[in-house]
Write an enzyme that holds these catalytic residues in place. Sequence first.
Site, mmCIF file in Angstrom:
data_model
loop_
_atom_site.group_PDB
_atom_site.id
_atom_site.type_symbol
_atom_site.label_atom_id
_atom_site.label_comp_id
_atom_site.label_asym_id
_atom_site.label_seq_id
_atom_site.Cartn_x
_atom_site.Cartn_y
_atom_site.Cartn_z
ATOM 1 N N GLY A 259 0.768 -1.147 -0.158
ATOM 2 C CA GLY A 259 -0.028 -0.122 0.055
ATOM 3 C C GLY A 259 0.806 1.159 0.165
ATOM 4 O O GLY A 259 0.579 2.283 -0.603
ATOM 5 N N ASP A 260 1.926 1.491 0.606
ATOM 6 C CA ASP A 260 2.809 2.477 0.855
ATOM 7 C C ASP A 260 3.559 2.602 -0.570
ATOM 8 O O ASP A 260 3.702 3.847 -0.922
ATOM 9 C CB ASP A 260 3.685 2.228 1.836
ATOM 10 C CG ASP A 260 3.244 2.087 3.171
ATOM 11 O OD1 ASP A 260 2.181 2.711 3.319
ATOM 12 O OD2 ASP A 260 3.763 1.432 4.102
#
Length: 297
Positions: free
Chosen positions: A244-245
């Site tokens: 996600g990052d």
Amino acid sequence: MKVLNFGSLNIDYIYKVRHFVQKGETQASDMLNIYGGGKGLNQSVALSRAGAEVYHAGVIGTDGAFLKEILEEAGVNTKFTQELQNVRTGHAIIQNDSAGDNCIILYGGANQEITREFVDNVIEGFGSGDWIVLQNEINEIPYIASRAHEKGMKIVLNPSPVNEKIFEINLSYIDYFILNEGEGQALAGAEADGPALISKLSEKFPGAEIVLTLGERGSVYTGKEGIAWQDAYKADVTDTTAAGDTFTGYFMAGRLEGMPVKEALDMASKASAIAVTRKGAAMSIPMKEEVLDFKVK
């Protein structure tokens, strides 16, 4: 135009297990790996590797000096990364199961020692036209958002992890939300998903651009450029820790350099597909050249 990421810096202790430990269970781990991580550090590395000029503001203890080195090796400016003598660096205990999924316990440590004086000193170096990226793993997020808004900065919020502190932020200040369905439901106050959820979020935050990630179903954007859908790319999953990052960093870097939304979503999806094939957090984030060379399965 500069990007300030005011975010967490963690030491990740990753335990390889057959399945997540259940109540009352004792389970031996097959392996322990120690990496640099934290949503703040991960997103700074992703932004920089994707081509953005990034400054990271955050706090570590003396045990976390190697995290600053990770940022610098990735090309991140650490002028605003502070080291304290009397506190331990924040850390995460991560269970990584046989399917590559994760279960995480966070210890705030130095991430919770940010002072308003420190915030003021950092924000002073930025102004109108600059961007600030925020998550929810450090203290004083409402104050940081308020000061950034006063300075005329554009604010990106990845509201993770979602808890009551998110609602202490003046969310009308946020220009960009990047969030998953669980986070979106919490902010929207509704159990909707997919198109219904993005619609509810748009109604609640009409002035913001929103990117909703949907796991294997891809992602969707809504905002000034209308609505754009992006399929997820298939990958052999090893570890989802920083997926996600990676997506957040690559998407925002693309938008900041002027990419159309659809192109930025595509880049972000390819980058996160590469990241999940590798172990660890920051170390799994690909270089831009790798993303450009990505071959669709």
